[in-house]
Design a protein around this motif. Structure first.
Motif, short mmCIF file in Angstrom:
data_model
loop_
_atom_site.label_atom_id
_atom_site.label_comp_id
_atom_site.label_asym_id
_atom_site.label_seq_id
_atom_site.Cartn_x
_atom_site.Cartn_y
_atom_site.Cartn_z
N UNK A 181 -12.61 -0.17 -11.63
CA UNK A 181 -11.39 -0.14 -10.95
C UNK A 181 -12.31 1.02 -9.81
N UNK A 182 -12.36 0.38 -8.58
CA UNK A 182 -12.57 1.08 -6.97
C UNK A 182 -10.94 1.56 -6.43
N UNK A 183 -11.83 1.98 -5.59
CA UNK A 183 -10.57 2.80 -4.52
C UNK A 183 -10.42 1.75 -3.57
N UNK A 184 -8.53 1.08 -3.40
CA UNK A 184 -8.41 0.44 -2.71
C UNK A 184 -9.20 0.58 -1.40
N UNK A 185 -9.95 1.61 -0.58
CA UNK A 185 -10.23 1.12 0.48
C UNK A 185 -11.60 0.54 0.37
N UNK A 186 -12.11 1.49 -1.18
CA UNK A 186 -13.40 0.70 -1.33
C UNK A 186 -14.03 -0.58 -1.28
N UNK A 187 -12.98 -1.03 -1.89
CA UNK A 187 -12.54 -2.74 -2.83
C UNK A 187 -12.36 -3.34 -1.47
N UNK A 188 -12.15 -3.21 -0.11
CA UNK A 188 -11.74 -3.80 0.65
C UNK A 188 -13.47 -3.92 0.95
N UNK A 189 -13.57 -2.70 1.61
CA UNK A 189 -14.61 -2.04 2.44
C UNK A 189 -16.25 -3.45 1.80
N UNK A 190 -15.91 -3.68 0.55
CA UNK A 190 -17.27 -3.76 0.08
C UNK A 190 -17.07 -5.54 -0.24
N UNK A 191 -16.12 -5.93 -0.26
CA UNK A 191 -15.50 -7.88 0.34
C UNK A 191 -15.79 -7.91 1.25
N UNK A 192 -15.09 -7.54 2.36
CA UNK A 192 -15.59 -7.46 3.78
C UNK A 192 -17.08 -7.12 3.84
N UNK A 193 -17.74 -6.65 4.04
CA UNK A 193 -19.23 -6.72 4.04
C UNK A 193 -19.93 -8.05 3.44
N UNK A 226 0.46 -1.36 -0.01
CA UNK A 226 0.10 -0.26 -0.22
C UNK A 226 1.10 0.88 0.04
N UNK A 227 0.81 2.13 -0.71
CA UNK A 227 1.00 3.17 -1.13
C UNK A 227 0.38 4.28 0.25
N UNK A 249 -2.06 -2.94 -5.06
CA UNK A 249 -1.23 -1.23 -4.54
C UNK A 249 -2.42 -0.44 -5.60
N UNK A 250 -2.97 0.69 -4.62
CA UNK A 250 -3.57 1.57 -5.30
C UNK A 250 -3.65 1.92 -6.34
N UNK A 251 -2.98 2.06 -7.34
CA UNK A 251 -2.68 2.07 -8.73
C UNK A 251 -3.29 1.22 -9.35
N UNK A 252 -2.12 0.07 -9.26
CA UNK A 252 -2.09 -1.85 -10.15
C UNK A 252 -2.36 -2.57 -9.68
N UNK A 253 -2.75 -2.62 -8.25
CA UNK A 253 -3.19 -3.49 -7.40
C UNK A 253 -1.87 -4.40 -7.91
N UNK A 254 -2.36 -6.19 -7.74
CA UNK A 254 -1.55 -7.17 -7.79
C UNK A 254 -1.35 -7.37 -9.31
N UNK A 255 0.02 -7.30 -9.51
CA UNK A 255 0.85 -8.24 -10.69
C UNK A 255 0.62 -9.63 -10.87
N UNK A 256 0.69 -9.73 -12.18
CA UNK A 256 0.22 -10.90 -12.71
C UNK A 256 1.08 -11.76 -11.95
N UNK A 257 2.62 -11.32 -12.24
CA UNK A 257 3.52 -12.38 -11.57
C UNK A 257 2.93 -12.82 -9.86
N UNK A 258 1.86 -11.85 -8.80
CA UNK A 258 1.92 -12.30 -7.50
C UNK A 258 0.34 -13.11 -7.79
N UNK A 259 -0.48 -12.08 -8.50
CA UNK A 259 -1.36 -13.45 -9.20
C UNK A 259 -1.18 -14.82 -9.30
N UNK A 260 -0.16 -14.89 -10.12
CA UNK A 260 0.00 -15.78 -10.76
C UNK A 260 0.33 -17.68 -9.55
#
Length: 257
Positions: free
Chosen positions: A158-170, A25-26, A131-142
């Motif tokens: 594309x959602x803001x990092x905090x928004x994405x986490x909030x929706x998923x945890x909800x 996270x940046x 990360x906020x800008x690029x998320x997880x890289x393909x190498x990491x996702x692999x």
């Protein structure tokens, strides 16, 4: 940050509540926002890969709300290698754009899908955000075990990092919170008994007669009323309230001398 870092040779134990991992996270504020969402929805274990400086007097703690008291100070710093070797990982990404010809970002589940399946996974589990800008890289996702993506507009998924986490945890909250553990009362509805509902339908029949509803239409109208209340599953109090109103209407108090 405190806590014992898991090691690659530790044997995972069964976990009912997933950990939440944030990779590189940046912005400290986003880490605080995610910690707050964890507190909102009953998650406790926060894992941080290459985190920014989290100053107790800074942005992360300012954004964390009550999570500044436990979730955030108890966060564990961990390497990506340790994360993928110690946990069953679910990587969250906004962009899939793949089919069965390529399995870096495919197949994927939605958070709601995960809520149904994760309780059956007998392993330490971590929901991983990038990360906020690029998320997880393909190498990491692999190196991730599963992929999760939030359904959103194709024009701007594309959602803001905090928004994405909030929706998923909800969406996963039923893994962590019982109805008694939320600010909402138990929403379980108890349907009125069938004999009471039959009294309601009889009262409707009396009203149809009293208002001179066309005789040839009464049977169909009564059937429609029964279907409407049948779908509604009214409670005892609701049925008694309707009965009182219908009785008054049947008595036609406006015509009393």
């Amino acid at each position: 940050m405190t806590g014992t870092e898991p090691t690659a040779d530790e044997t995972p134990t069964t976990r009912s509540i997933p950990a939440v991992a944030v990779v590189d996270a940046q912005t400290p504020g986003n880490v605080g926002t995610i910690a707050r969402a964890m507190k909102n929805f009953g998650f406790e274990e926060l894992l941080l890969v290459d985190p920014p400086e989290l100053d107790p007097d800074g942005e992360a703690y300012g954004f964390a709300g009550h999570a500044r008291e436990d979730v955030l100070p108890n966060a564990q710093e961990i390497s990506f290698d340790e994360l993928v070797s110690s946990y069953h990982t679910i990587g969250c990404t906004a962009v899939t754009n793949e089919g069965d010809h390529n399995h870096v970002r495919f197949p994927f589940s939605t958070p709601r899908d995960l809520a149904q399946r994760l309780p059956t996974v007998d392993a330490d589990t971590a929901i991983v955000f990038g990360r906020e800008g690029v998320g997880l890289t393909n190498d990491e996702l692999a190196r991730i075990d599963e992929i999760c993506s939030i359904p959103a507009s194709a024009d701007y998924p594309v959602l803001n990092l905090g928004q994405a986490a909030t929706i998923t945890l909800y969406e996963l909250r039923e893994m962590t919170l019982s109805p008694a553990g939320t600010q909402l009362p138990d929403l379980e509805r108890v349907r009125a008994s069938q004999p009471l509902l039959e009294r309601l339908y009889d009262q409707w029949d009396e009203l149809l007669v009293e208002i001179n509803h066309p005789e040839e239409k009464r049977e169909k109208t009564a059937r429609m009323i029964r279907r409407v209340f049948g779908r509604a599953d009214p409670t005892t109090r609701e049925v008694n309230t309707f009965l009182g109103v219908l009785r008054r209407a049947t008595e036609r108090p406006d015509q009393e001398e």
